[in-house]
Write an enzyme that holds these catalytic residues in place. Structure first.
Site, PDB file in Angstrom:
ATOM      1  N   CYS A 178     -25.094  51.489 -17.997  1.00  0.00           N
ATOM      2  CA  CYS A 178     -24.564  51.145 -19.317  1.00  0.00           C
ATOM      3  C   CYS A 178     -24.833  49.679 -19.670  1.00  0.00           C
ATOM      4  O   CYS A 178     -24.777  49.286 -20.838  1.00  0.00           O
ATOM      5  CB  CYS A 178     -23.062  51.415 -19.358  1.00  0.00           C
ATOM      6  SG  CYS A 178     -22.115  50.486 -18.131  1.00  0.00           S
ATOM      7  N   LYS A 179     -25.135  48.872 -18.655  1.00  0.00           N
ATOM      8  CA  LYS A 179     -25.266  47.441 -18.895  1.00  0.00           C
ATOM      9  C   LYS A 179     -26.600  47.069 -19.546  1.00  0.00           C
ATOM     10  O   LYS A 179     -26.776  45.936 -19.997  1.00  0.00           O
ATOM     11  CB  LYS A 179     -25.056  46.666 -17.598  1.00  0.00           C
ATOM     12  CG  LYS A 179     -23.765  46.988 -16.876  1.00  0.00           C
ATOM     13  CD  LYS A 179     -22.522  46.725 -17.686  1.00  0.00           C
ATOM     14  CE  LYS A 179     -22.173  45.269 -17.683  1.00  0.00           C
ATOM     15  NZ  LYS A 179     -20.788  45.049 -18.183  1.00  0.00           N
ATOM     16  N   ASP A 180     -27.545  48.008 -19.593  1.00  0.00           N
ATOM     17  CA  ASP A 180     -28.792  47.757 -20.339  1.00  0.00           C
ATOM     18  C   ASP A 180     -28.468  47.411 -21.794  1.00  0.00           C
ATOM     19  O   ASP A 180     -29.141  46.604 -22.422  1.00  0.00           O
ATOM     20  CB  ASP A 180     -29.683  49.011 -20.345  1.00  0.00           C
ATOM     21  CG  ASP A 180     -30.326  49.271 -18.992  1.00  0.00           C
ATOM     22  OD1 ASP A 180     -30.034  48.530 -18.042  1.00  0.00           O
ATOM     23  OD2 ASP A 180     -31.124  50.227 -18.899  1.00  0.00           O
TER      24      ASP A 180
END
Ligand code: PMP
Length: 326
Positions: free
Chosen positions: A46-48
């Site tokens: 999710c950190k992309d």
């Protein structure tokens, strides 16, 4: 990822991850449980989303220019997203990680050519060399450098307000009773919950925090407790940080390492979803919630990253046994 024929670069593949119904691990839960598979982002988490958003925002506001060094502290996933952006856009990247980071994440960061500064996770949070304190100091002392500061930069929450939230709303066709997610920096739960509650104020938001982190006690009774050690990567903190927005959280559960890890393994074995530890934490949290509400509900969660990052830890029987968890 949107269903297009081709993309201008890997960076454009961020977001638009699938939503799936869980069919096997939730049979004792009334209602339906859906999980957004964030590990299907290009760099696997999710950190992309925030890596892309924070850097593009910094470019727009003139805070970063080509060739600059990006410095950030990360449990590994933001670092991976930043590496993708840095390579595509011509920046250098140095990341501060804790020594409890899994070997797989570390090896991937090395493969991406990232400069790594490892900190001793047993250092007291107030130490100038601790994970939270050393990064701003390093950034201050380095010329031509940008520190996105994912823990305190609200662009983190905004990325999820503009991306994850609307995607979930659309995928669920607006029919959601509960949103359950782990809290690390708080960006995912904060930004997504903010959007969902604007759309439907009846949606209840439940956060999952690890035993050892300080968020749970602060949420329950406003007290800042002494942080303790834990192994779950990506969730919790030893400081109150600006992205952790408690105003959109209705309830919070505290998960142990063992509960999170065993639930992750169950997700893999029984659902065929190769899940990371914080996905296990989310499943465990959903089960606690279901016991509490005792009525059919539509519950949505996020699976932030996948098992491939934890094959030497959560998915290694020897390692689990050594931790007394098997
Ligand atoms: N799970 C994992 C594996 C993570 O790396 C993170 C990021 N810290 C989270 C969950 C939590 O996301 P957030 O930082 O947006 O709260």
């Amino acid at each position: 990822m949107e269903d297009k024929k081709s993309y201008d670069s890997i960076v454009d593949c961020v977001g638009h991850t699938p939503m799936v119904r869980l069919n096997h691990v939730t049979t004792d839960i009334a209602g339906e449980v859906f999980a957004k598979l964030e590990f299907l982002n290009p760099m696997g988490s999710c950190k992309d989303r925030i890596a892309r958003y924070m850097i593009e925002k910094a470019e727009k506001t003139g805070k970063i220019k080509k060739g600059d060094l990006i410095i950030e502290n990360s449990s590994g996933n933001t670092a991976m997203g930043l590496a993708m952006i840095a390579i595509q856009k011509g920046y250098r990247l140095k990341v501060v990680v804790r020594d409890r980071i899994s070997k797989e994440k570390l090896d991937q960061l090395k493969a991406l050519g990232v400069e790594i500064h490892m900190v001793d996770s047993s250092l007291p949070p107030e130490s100038p060399y601790s994970y939270n304190n050393i990064t701003p100091l390093m950034a201050k002392e380095t010329p031509n450098c940008y520190f996105p500061d994912q823990h305190n930069n609200r662009d983190n929450n905004e990325a999820h307000y503009l991306g994850t939230g609307p995607e979930i709303w659309e995928q669920m066709q607006g029919k959601i009773d509960y949103f359950v997610a782990g809290i690390g920096t708080g960006g995912t739960i904060g930004g997504t919950a903010h959007f969902l509650k604007e759309k439907d104020p009846h949606i209840q938001v439940v956060a999952i925090d690890p035993v050892g982190s300080i968020f749970y006690d602060y949420f329950r009774n406003g007290k800042k407790v002494k942080p303790g050690p834990y192994l779950l990567e990506g969730l919790g903190d030893e400081f109150l940080i600006q992205c952790a927005d408690f105003s959109v959280i209705d309830d919070m559960f505290q998960v142990s390492d063992k509960e999170a890890f065993l639930a992750a393994r169950e997700l893999t074995l029984r659902e065929g979803i190769l899940a990371g530890g914080s996905s296990g934490a989310a499943l465990w949290g959903i089960r606690q919630l279901a016991k509490k509400i005792k009525r059919p509900a539509r519950i949505v969660t996020i699976f932030p990253d996948g098992a491939s990052r934890y094959l030497s830890t959560i998915y290694n029987d020897e390692w689990l046994k050594n931790q007394g968890m098997m």
